[in-house]
Write an enzyme that holds these catalytic residues in place. Structure first.
Site, PDB file in Angstrom:
ATOM      1  N   HIS A  40      64.359 -11.456  58.488  1.00  0.00           N
ATOM      2  CA  HIS A  40      62.908 -11.516  59.287  1.00  0.00           C
ATOM      3  C   HIS A  40      62.827 -12.654  59.996  1.00  0.00           C
ATOM      4  CE1 HIS A  40      61.069  -7.649  57.130  1.00  0.00           C
ATOM      5  NE2 HIS A  40      61.692  -7.337  58.170  1.00  0.00           N
ATOM      6  N   GLU A 124      63.366  -3.426  52.100  1.00  0.00           N
ATOM      7  CA  GLU A 124      64.105  -3.878  51.022  1.00  0.00           C
ATOM      8  C   GLU A 124      63.801  -2.617  50.092  1.00  0.00           C
ATOM      9  OE1 GLU A 124      63.122  -7.462  49.025  1.00  0.00           O
ATOM     10  OE2 GLU A 124      63.403  -6.452  46.800  1.00  0.00           O
TER      11      GLU A 124
END
EC number: 1.17.7.4
Lengths: 282, 282
Positions: A40, A124
């Site tokens: 990210h 995730e």
């Protein structure tokens, strides 16, 4: 103006590993993609793109070459499709995330209903959930867990970046839901350690700068815990965003960075703040 | 004076079953013993003794005949000795206790360190603990669980009469102790249901009488929760202990009894209180 950089600022183990795998593959050339952004950090993703490694939404758009699985992991059906298409797979899934995926798979196969403590929208969690072959629920908090139905055997895992407090509350709520409850402590303490250090630092400085992607959950949380203690907390992605006005009357500035913030960005921010400090002293 | 008898007063499922097994065996005659008192009621134990069935401390004193395993269960080595001696075994272990024993055995064999939530001095807990083949700890509360060492895989079971609150606190404390924690909800809700009814009844009456053995943990607890709400609570074993002075100015009296209190004793107490009430009205 004194500048203190947190010891735990920047890449965690899993992000460091994933980034290394991606840049090594990029260096080799050839048709290479990542499945979603590798980490990210928009800046790392852009650097990889400049080296010819693009981030794809899914495997559907690929017919040959190398696919790199991001640090957050991939959904099991995407991985299966990559295998079916005989793509070269470079698995950069964080080993802690991998463990959570495996626990969910084993729990499901052993007849447990699975409860994942985490943010349902996070890649995730979406990856972890995909490994369930039976019933699976995502809950973000103890309050949400209270609303879960009665179950027989319950398996609980957590998104690796969840707070331990949250896991405790969910386990507590699940205890009345079934005859057996099996909890795997899948939280990576890098997040907790980083947050503790940020809190301590925030209490010692006049201004905090938190560096990391705006899409990074752990960086956002880091900025939140810092702001609770030091209201003069600024969350930035890059050095160019620094505003000299932030440092008026500041004697000590603290700096920390999320788990997906590369060192080069931290270094740029440090240089820029040092230059602002020099201007102030002139 | 109005008398209200709690619906849940007296024998629970496991005690009823154990008592039936024992009296049936006693009726058949022959050399028959119980391993420890069959249930925590001195009056039932005495009745059995009058029928020729004595309670033995351990199997060592027996060479032939029938051994009845008490409702609280027996230690695994005692059972093994009974098998070795080719005694006839009548297993009156409460099925809920049996489950807890089996979970401990399976957890131990699967490499879990076992934590038993309960009273280390209670025969049920001593029996449950004996089924562990690896490390096993008994904790009476969350505070005690905090002092447990770090473990790998942790299995948790509870004494069947524990409060659910206690199990919650222990699980919460264990969550930081290991990477996996597996909890079996072995609490029998008969105890909780009985306690809830006693609390409600205690709030509606001027005086409470709780009947049951002084060695019965669940009866003692029943008297405690009742006394918290109605200080005029009296714990007795038999009708002869009733004191007419307790009922001075009492308009409604509530009666409940522990899980090991036989119906005949409850009936005697009811008759005696009715007779006291009549005397008052004269």
């Amino acid at each position: 103006m004194k500048i203190i950089l947190a010891k735990q600022a920047g890449f965690c183990f899993g992000v460091k590993r994933a980034t290394q795998i991606a840049f090594e593959a990029a260096g080799k050339g050839g048709k290479t993609f990542t499945l979603g952004p590798i980490i990210h950090s928009p800046q790392v993703v852009q650097k990889l793109e400049e080296m010819g490694v693009k981030a794809l939404e899914n495997v559907a758009g690929m017919d040959e070459g190398t696919i790199i699985i991001r640090s957050h992991g991939a959904a099991s059906d995407e991985l299966e499709e990559a295998v079916r298409k005989q793509l070269d797979i470079l698995d950069a899934t964080c080993p802690f995330v991998k463990k959570a995926q495996e626990h969910v798979k084993n729990l499901s196969n052993s007849g447990y209903d699975v409860v994942v403590v985490g943010d349902a929208d996070h890649p995730e969690v979406q990856g972890i959930v995909s490994y369930a072959t039976g019933k699976v629920y995502v809950v973000a908090s103890g309050e949400e867990a209270v609303k879960l139905p009665k179950m027989g055997k319950i398996g609980v895992v957590a998104q690796t970046t969840q707070s331990f407090e949250n896991l405790r509350h969910v386990v507590d709520a699940c205890l009345v839901k079934g005859g057996e409850i099996r909890v795997f402590h899948t939280i990576c303490d890098a997040t907790a350690v980083r947050q503790e250090e940020a809190k301590k630092l925030a209490s010692q400085v006049d201004c905090m700068v938190v560096i990391g992607g705006y899409n990074s959950a752990n960086t956002k949380r880091l900025a939140e815990v810092s702001a609770e203690i030091q209201p003069r907390t600024h969350h930035i992605e890059m050095a160019q965003q620094l505003d000299p006005a932030w440092f008026e009357g500041v004697k000590i500035v603290g700096i920390t960075a999320g788990a997906s913030t590369p060192k080069w960005i931290i270094d740029e921010v440090l240089e820029q703040i040092e230059s602002i400090a020099k201007d102030k002293n002139r």
